[in-house]
Scaffold this active site. Structure first.
Site, PDB file in Angstrom:
ATOM      1  N   ARG A 139      -2.243  -0.757   5.401  1.00 24.12           N
ATOM      2  CA  ARG A 139      -3.457  -1.335   4.820  1.00 24.12           C
ATOM      3  C   ARG A 139      -3.174  -2.719   4.248  1.00 24.12           C
ATOM      4  O   ARG A 139      -4.018  -3.593   4.262  1.00 24.12           O
ATOM      5  CB  ARG A 139      -3.989  -0.407   3.716  1.00 24.12           C
ATOM      6  CG  ARG A 139      -4.645   0.839   4.237  1.00 24.12           C
ATOM      7  CD  ARG A 139      -4.932   1.818   3.126  1.00 24.12           C
ATOM      8  NE  ARG A 139      -3.742   2.532   2.676  1.00 24.12           N
ATOM      9  CZ  ARG A 139      -3.727   3.421   1.688  1.00 24.12           C
ATOM     10  NH1 ARG A 139      -4.839   3.682   1.036  1.00 24.12           N
ATOM     11  NH2 ARG A 139      -2.620   4.034   1.347  1.00 24.12           N
ATOM     12  N   CYS A 158       0.860  -1.183   0.000  1.00 25.80           N
ATOM     13  CA  CYS A 158       0.000   0.000   0.000  1.00 25.80           C
ATOM     14  C   CYS A 158       0.889   1.223   0.000  1.00 25.80           C
ATOM     15  O   CYS A 158       1.678   1.412  -0.928  1.00 25.80           O
ATOM     16  CB  CYS A 158      -0.972  -0.023   1.174  1.00 25.80           C
ATOM     17  SG  CYS A 158      -0.183  -0.176   2.782  1.00 25.80           S
TER      18      CYS A 158
END
Lengths: 145, 290
Positions: free
Chosen positions: B245, B240
């Protein structure tokens, strides 16, 4: 006599500096909890998504106006973002009641004076500094507009 | 149903946590994006581990080392055989990040509370504003970092050049290169926008329901297997912006779908988009993944 913006900022910074790191977070949380509810007149604008601070990770909405030569700052921050909310509340307190010239002249590096760097970490400190710049800019717009 | 997941034991319900919060063999850990959320109210008995100030080195861009990880666990009363249950804000995004770091240093029994803070609060379960509880210190021994779950830049470059599957879990705007950071997040420094050529775009939050719980295995397979074309035994790298994430997607692929070879590239876009000479693609992806 009303304290100047600088005096207010110094006094809040000192309040933070005098605390242990863990207590500093608690003080920031107290600021988060005392942010005044957004006046009804601004709620429609917030709901329409205007006046949002786009540099900020959580929805932060800011308004600044000048009345009788004094700055007033209003803000709304999501409750699930207490760190940002506390910081915005702290800045709103410092800036509200100040003279517009004082706000424009203010250097928003106050964030580095609160002794929160260790508790928050660098990434978060950068985001909060951006909020401080944004409030100053809002006030500048309110004066010129 | 939780039992349908590949490793159902890694997910616990809010009810399970409420029953086990005084269990000395269980340590509940809250990990949030917002560093004050814990102070506003947390699961009684839970300790706080901050993704940034506790799990990251503050000087070098890296996680804390093995010794500091051991010290962190010892100080939170976590022993090598403790069942550690993570929960947090934002659909357990940071809970998965902390889970990943615990797996990096070989902690055996890690679990996620399905639904996170959001579900716990919406169900009206108890919270407290008491200070963080102190538990007896342990003699925690951390393992050497598990390189099978962490990808570094050169390895990602090799992986990419062989057209092996990469999952980009950032927002669509970050993927196409329109934005250099998450919508509404502060600009955090990448000099170039776009994605690693050949990566598939699957924003991380597609893996969760509105109530914060993970989607069912069947729905997850629809996304990652049918739509993206991932094959179970293929080596997959997720990335990410700074590896947060993507640790959520790593958890989904490895534990809920049972993919055996998944790595998180924590250097992610803030490394890739800044390194001289790295291949970059803009716009939508041109290659099928699989």
């Amino acid at each position: 006599m009303t304290p100047t913006l600088r005096e207010k900022a110094e006094s809040i910074a000192k309040e933070f500096e005098d605390l242990e790191p863990r207590e500093r977070l608690e003080l920031l949380l107290e600021f988060a909890e005392k942010l005044a509810p957004l006046p009804a007149e601004y709620q429609a604008e917030r709901d329409a998504g205007t006046n949002r601070v786009h540099e900020c990770q959580t929805p932060v909405f800011l308004w600044a106006r000048v009345e009788d030569g004094r700055v007033q700052v209003f803000a709304d921050v999501a409750p699930e973002a207490p760190t940002v909310k506390g910081f915005v509340s702290l800045l709103a307190e410092i800036f509200s009641g100040a003279q517009p010239d004082e706000v424009i002249a203010f250097e928003p590096n106050l964030v580095n004076r609160l002794g929160l760097a260790d508790a928050l970490g660098m990434v978060r400190m950068r985001g909060l500094t951006a909020v401080a710049y944004h409030i100053r800019q809002k006030v500048a717009q309110a004066i010129s507009g | 149903m939780a039992k349908d997941y590949a490793h159902p034991e890694t997910l616990v319900t809010t009810a399970w946590v409420e029953e086990h919060r005084d269990d000395p063999n269980v340590r509940i850990v809250e990990s949030d994006e917002d560093v004050l959320l814990y102070e506003m109210g947390h699961v009684p008995g839970a300790v706080k581990i901050d993704w940034h100030t506790d799990l990251q080195d503050q000087l070098i861009r890296d996680y804390i080392d093995k010794d500091r990880f051991a010290e962190l666990c010892a100080s939170k009363g976590i022993a090598n055989d403790t069942t550690v249950v993570f929960y947090g804000d934002k659909n357990n995004w940071w809970a998965c990040y902390a889970f990943w770091v615990f797996k990096l240093y070989g902690h055996a029994d890690c679990r996620i509370m399905n639904g996170g803070r959001k579900l716990w609060e919406s169900e009206g379960r108890p919270t407290t504003r008491d200070p963080e509880p102190e538990y007896p210190r342990t003699n925690y021994v951390a393992q050497e970092p598990d390189r099978t779950i962490r990808a570094f830049r050169d390895e990602v470059l090799k992986h990419q050049s062989k057209n092996k599957p990469l999952i980009d879990v950032r927002s669509p705007q970050e993927f196409t290169g329109e934005l250099l950071h998450m919508p509404d997040y502060p600009q955090e420094g990448a000099l170039r926008g776009g994605h690693i050529p050949g990566a598939a775009s699957v924003p991380w939050a597609r893996a969760v329901n509105d109530d914060g719980t993970f989607k069912s295995r069947r729905d997850l397979e629809k996304i990652y297997v049918k739509e993206v074309g991932l094959k179970r035994r293929s080596p997959v790298i997720a990335y990410c912006r700074i590896g947060e994430r993507s640790s959520h997607t790593w958890f989904v692929l490895q534990y809920l779908l049972g993919f055996p070879k998944v790595k998180n590239y924590d250097g992610s876009w803030t490394e890739w988009g800044n390194v001289v000479g790295m291949p970059i693609e803009k716009g939508t992806s041109t290659q099928p993944v699989g």
